[in-house]
Design an enzyme around this catalytic site. Structure first.
Site, short mmCIF file in Angstrom:
data_model
loop_
_atom_site.label_atom_id
_atom_site.label_comp_id
_atom_site.label_asym_id
_atom_site.label_seq_id
_atom_site.Cartn_x
_atom_site.Cartn_y
_atom_site.Cartn_z
N HIS A 217 2.52 -6.17 2.80
CA HIS A 217 2.30 -6.14 1.35
C HIS A 217 1.07 -6.98 1.03
O HIS A 217 0.69 -7.87 1.80
CB HIS A 217 3.51 -6.72 0.61
N GLU B 222 0.54 -9.42 -0.99
CA GLU B 222 0.77 -10.87 -1.04
C GLU B 222 0.89 -11.47 0.35
O GLU B 222 0.36 -12.56 0.62
CB GLU B 222 2.05 -11.19 -1.83
N CYS C 126 7.93 -8.61 -4.77
CA CYS C 126 9.27 -8.26 -4.30
C CYS C 126 9.95 -9.49 -3.70
O CYS C 126 9.31 -10.54 -3.51
CB CYS C 126 9.18 -7.14 -3.26
N CYS D 75 8.13 -11.03 -0.61
CA CYS D 75 6.90 -11.74 -0.93
C CYS D 75 7.18 -13.06 -1.64
O CYS D 75 6.54 -14.08 -1.35
CB CYS D 75 5.98 -10.85 -1.75
#
Length: 144
Positions: A46, A48, A76, A79
């Site tokens: 992801h 992040e 999410c 993260c």
């Protein structure tokens, strides 16, 4: 957030969900990334997480106190968990995610009292730009 939006566009151009993230410390970018789980064959890739990895490599540290994560979509749980472990001080996100967002959307993991670190959160910065990009991406994928 402008740089995060640029990174989100790069993700979309790569066929990835358009999310970009930038980690700032002492008024300078120390890490950045965009969604890349498909291309990297990595479900943890992801935006992040990639920004945290980039910052860790640049700074030679896994803890990033005093830093701020700017991200185009509400993070999410994975993260947020990584940011808690990294001691990120603040998250600023653009678009809310009521289905999987962990900073007030679907849950508020950033303030869970069982953790020894809390993250300050601010949402809505450039929300319309990020939301429009996400909507356009998913419309194109569905062919509508």
């Amino acid at each position: 957030m402008a740089r995060a939006l640029t990174l989100a566009r790069q993700a979309a151009e790569s066929g990835e969900v358009p999310v970009g993230a930038v980690l700032v410390l002492d008024d300078r970018i120390v890490g950045e990334g965009f969604n890349h789980p498909i291309g990297l064959h990595d479900p943890t890739a992801h935006a992040e997480i990639l920004a945290l990895r980039d910052a860790g490599a640049r700074l030679g540290a896994y803890r990033l106190p005093g830093s701020t994560m700017f991200v185009t979509l509400e993070p999410c749980p994975m993260c947020v968990g990584a940011m808690i472990h990294a001691r990120v001080e603040r998250v600023v996100f653009a678009a809310s995610d009521p289905k999987t967002g962990a900073c007030g959307g679907a849950m508020s993991l950033h303030q869970d009292t069982t953790h020894n670190h809390r993250i300050a959160v601010e949402g809505g910065l450039e929300a319309e730009s990020a939301s429009a990009m996400l909507r356009g991406f998913f419309r194109a994928r569905r062919g509508t």
